[in-house]
Design a protein around this motif. Sequence first.
Motif, PDB file in Angstrom:
ATOM      1  N   GLU A 142       0.844  -1.021   0.183  1.00  0.00           N
ATOM      2  CA  GLU A 142      -0.443  -0.046   0.039  1.00  0.00           C
ATOM      3  C   GLU A 142       0.927   1.402   0.313  1.00  0.00           C
ATOM      4  OE1 GLU A 142      -3.431   1.782  -0.031  1.00  0.00           O
ATOM      5  OE2 GLU A 142      -3.168  -0.215  -0.712  1.00  0.00           O
ATOM      6  N   VAL A 143       1.739   0.803   0.988  1.00  0.00           N
ATOM      7  CA  VAL A 143       2.567   2.139   0.783  1.00  0.00           C
ATOM      8  C   VAL A 143       3.490   2.805  -0.540  1.00  0.00           C
ATOM      9  CG1 VAL A 143       4.970   3.347   1.756  1.00  0.00           C
ATOM     10  CG2 VAL A 143       3.272   2.659   3.075  1.00  0.00           C
ATOM     11  N   ARG A 144       3.868   1.039  -1.275  1.00  0.00           N
ATOM     12  CA  ARG A 144       4.378   1.657  -2.539  1.00  0.00           C
ATOM     13  C   ARG A 144       3.540   1.520  -3.468  1.00  0.00           C
ATOM     14  NH1 ARG A 144       7.231  -2.757  -2.227  1.00  0.00           N
ATOM     15  NH2 ARG A 144       5.675  -4.134  -2.698  1.00  0.00           N
ATOM     16  N   GLU A 193       4.051   5.691  -5.724  1.00  0.00           N
ATOM     17  CA  GLU A 193       4.304   5.869  -7.022  1.00  0.00           C
ATOM     18  C   GLU A 193       3.189   6.929  -7.914  1.00  0.00           C
ATOM     19  OE1 GLU A 193       3.364   1.962  -8.277  1.00  0.00           O
ATOM     20  OE2 GLU A 193       5.411   1.270  -7.771  1.00  0.00           O
ATOM     21  N   GLU A 194       1.858   6.644  -6.789  1.00  0.00           N
ATOM     22  CA  GLU A 194       0.588   7.695  -6.722  1.00  0.00           C
ATOM     23  C   GLU A 194       1.438   9.750  -7.016  1.00  0.00           C
ATOM     24  OE1 GLU A 194      -2.926   9.030  -5.343  1.00  0.00           O
ATOM     25  OE2 GLU A 194      -3.238   6.455  -5.653  1.00  0.00           O
ATOM     26  N   THR A 195       1.938   9.144  -5.585  1.00  0.00           N
ATOM     27  CA  THR A 195       2.285  10.798  -5.443  1.00  0.00           C
ATOM     28  C   THR A 195       3.091  10.855  -6.177  1.00  0.00           C
ATOM     29  OG1 THR A 195       1.626  10.025  -2.933  1.00  0.00           O
ATOM     30  CG2 THR A 195       3.625  11.688  -3.497  1.00  0.00           C
ATOM     31  N   LEU A 196       4.401  10.341  -6.776  1.00  0.00           N
ATOM     32  CA  LEU A 196       5.315  10.291  -7.509  1.00  0.00           C
ATOM     33  C   LEU A 196       4.757  11.100  -9.284  1.00  0.00           C
ATOM     34  CD1 LEU A 196       8.241   8.015  -6.704  1.00  0.00           C
ATOM     35  CD2 LEU A 196       8.040  10.646  -6.898  1.00  0.00           C
ATOM     36  N   ARG A 197       3.708  10.371  -9.330  1.00  0.00           N
ATOM     37  CA  ARG A 197       2.921  10.785 -10.540  1.00  0.00           C
ATOM     38  C   ARG A 197       2.266  12.144 -10.549  1.00  0.00           C
ATOM     39  NH1 ARG A 197       2.176   5.249 -11.042  1.00  0.00           N
ATOM     40  NH2 ARG A 197       0.080   5.863 -10.138  1.00  0.00           N
TER      41      ARG A 197
END
Length: 53
Positions: free
Chosen positions: A25-27, A31-35
């Motif tokens: 979930e953290v990963r 990844e969503e935050t980086l996008r």
Amino acid sequence: MSFADKTEAPIYAGLVEEQGDVPAEVRRIAEETLREVDRALDFSSVRPPAAFR
């Protein structure tokens, strides 16, 4: 399971059953935050002033 097989890590498997797969979930959120950051900081459409070209 995404990280460890139940036979390899029974303690981890129990925690995943109780708490969910926290590392996965953290990963996913990272990844969503980086996008989102990539979209927010996309300067590809910004052009330098003519004096700097």
